[in-house]
Design an enzyme around this catalytic site. Structure first.
Site, PDB file in Angstrom:
ATOM      1  N   ASP A 159       5.987  -3.078  -2.110  1.00  0.00           N
ATOM      2  CA  ASP A 159       6.672  -1.749  -2.481  1.00  0.00           C
ATOM      3  C   ASP A 159       7.819  -1.658  -2.318  1.00  0.00           C
ATOM      4  O   ASP A 159       8.653  -0.592  -2.936  1.00  0.00           O
ATOM      5  CB  ASP A 159       5.577  -0.615  -1.644  1.00  0.00           C
ATOM      6  CG  ASP A 159       4.068  -0.897  -2.172  1.00  0.00           C
ATOM      7  OD1 ASP A 159       3.827  -0.864  -3.318  1.00  0.00           O
ATOM      8  OD2 ASP A 159       3.400  -0.723  -1.032  1.00  0.00           O
ATOM      9  N   HIS A 187      -0.359   3.772   2.364  1.00  0.00           N
ATOM     10  CA  HIS A 187      -0.311   2.834   1.040  1.00  0.00           C
ATOM     11  C   HIS A 187      -1.072   3.165  -0.183  1.00  0.00           C
ATOM     12  O   HIS A 187      -2.000   2.699  -0.603  1.00  0.00           O
ATOM     13  CB  HIS A 187      -0.618   1.126   1.559  1.00  0.00           C
ATOM     14  CG  HIS A 187      -0.185   0.415   0.601  1.00  0.00           C
ATOM     15  ND1 HIS A 187       1.238  -0.002   0.224  1.00  0.00           N
ATOM     16  CD2 HIS A 187      -0.886  -0.612  -0.168  1.00  0.00           C
ATOM     17  CE1 HIS A 187       1.376  -1.006  -0.555  1.00  0.00           C
ATOM     18  NE2 HIS A 187       0.102  -1.488  -0.748  1.00  0.00           N
TER      19      HIS A 187
END
EC number: 1.1.1.37
Length: 346
Positions: A159, A187
């Site tokens: 990410d 997440h």
């Protein structure tokens, strides 16, 4: 030469592990002088595929690979581990949020955490890759109370890398010119990419990302949407997800290969300081949502490219041959079994 380290990879018959195992065995992850005992764990229905992976690794005759163990038993896989890379988890389907995976994955990572607690060394370093990574990491850690919490880490570097890449593309620079991007939150779709402290190098001078882009609406809108991991594939890839689905596995693998070989000396851009002579001991205790400083050398990157080409040319070929042989053997066994029950007429 040092003593071999015992490394476990779960979900070893899957695509991510398939791209990862060769790099572990050839020294790209734990160092060129560190012998490895590689343990492969997967579920029982995947043992046929796992045996094929085992044969491929044996055919490579990697000097650092002292032994390869393929198993579906936790008591075998987790025994005396130095490093555990928990790749296997329930995959996310189209339309699923990461929170939808929790019910299935909590059972997996509770079991694996308990196995770590019971069988592994108390000094074992654990990195969780299966999504939702941070929640699975917490579950495993809670299920292994005798192992220090700082020995657990999870992979959210993908990410972070995605956020860096989007800023670099917008400004027409390389990702290496962007630093201090931070990922906050769970997440999942609640994740937030923070660029308030991010810097970008433009014409030899470092400036803040907001100042460089002069596009606050993009940073507070599309940028956040694109970097969120809430969809099976990032929004920019949805239109071509089908042909890319197998190759998307390379993204987490590239991030995973870098994590054990870097250290988190902060994101100031200074040269990272190694804490140990063994690369595998580094950064596994890092706060997973903060970007580590990369210490990959140019020669190592070139080496990975060469090994990647070899993998495509030789291992892929070997894979098809091995699987064809296994298929033929299975067909012969089934044929013999049928003839025992239903013999052909004279």
């Amino acid at each position: 030469m040092p003593e071999p380290v015992r490394v476990l990879v779960t979900g070893a018959a899957g695509q991510i592990a398939y791209s990862l195992l060769y790099s572990i065995g050839n020294g790209s992850v734990f160092g060129k002088d560190q012998p490895i005992i590689l343990v492969l764990l997967d579920i029982t229905p995947m043992m046929g595929v796992l045996d094929g992976v085992l044969m491929e690794l044996q055919d490579c005759a990697l000097p650092l690979l002292k032994d390869v163990i393929a198993t579906d038993k936790e008591e075998v896989a987790f025994k005396d581990l130095d490093v555990a890379i928990l790749v296997g988890s329930m995959p996310r389907r189209d339309g699923m949020e990461r929170k939808d995976l929790l019910k299935a994955n909590v059972k997996i990572f509770k079991s694996q955490g308990a196995a770590l607690d019971k069988y592994a060394k108390k000094s074992v370093k654990v990195i969780v890759v299966g999504n939702p990574a941070n929640t699975n990491c917490l579950t495993a850690s809670k299920s292994a109370p005798s192992i220090p919490k700082e020995n657990f880490s999870c992979l959210t570097r993908l990410d972070h890398n995605r956020a860096k890449a989007q800023i670099a593309l917008k400004l027409g620079v390389t990702s290496e010119d962007v630093k201090n991007v931070i990922i906050w939150g769970n997440h999942s779709s609640t994740q937030y990419p923070d660029v308030n402290h991010a810097k970008v190098k433009l014409q030899g001078k470092e400036v803040g990302v907001y100042e460089a882009l002069k596009n606050d609406s993009w940073l507070k809108g599309d940028f956040i949407t694109v970097t969120l991991p809430s969809l099976p594939t990032p929004p920019r890839l949805c239109s071509s997800a089908a042909p890319l689905s197998s190759r998307l596995e390379n993204c987490p693998v590239r991030c995973l290969l870098r994590k054990p070989s870097v250290t988190t000396s902060g994101t100031s851009g200074s040269e990272p300081q190694r804490e140990s002579s063994c690369p595998w001991a580094l950064s596994l205790t890092a706060t997973p949502t903060v970007s580590p400083t990369t210490c990959c050398t140019r020669s190592l990157s070139q080496s990975r490219i060469r090994h990647g080409r070899l993998l495509k040319v030789s291992l892929l070929m070997t894979s098809h041959v091995r699987r064809w042989i296994l298929l033929q053997r299975n067909c012969q066994k089934k044929k013999k079994l049928l003839l025992n029950f239903f013999p052909l007429p004279d």
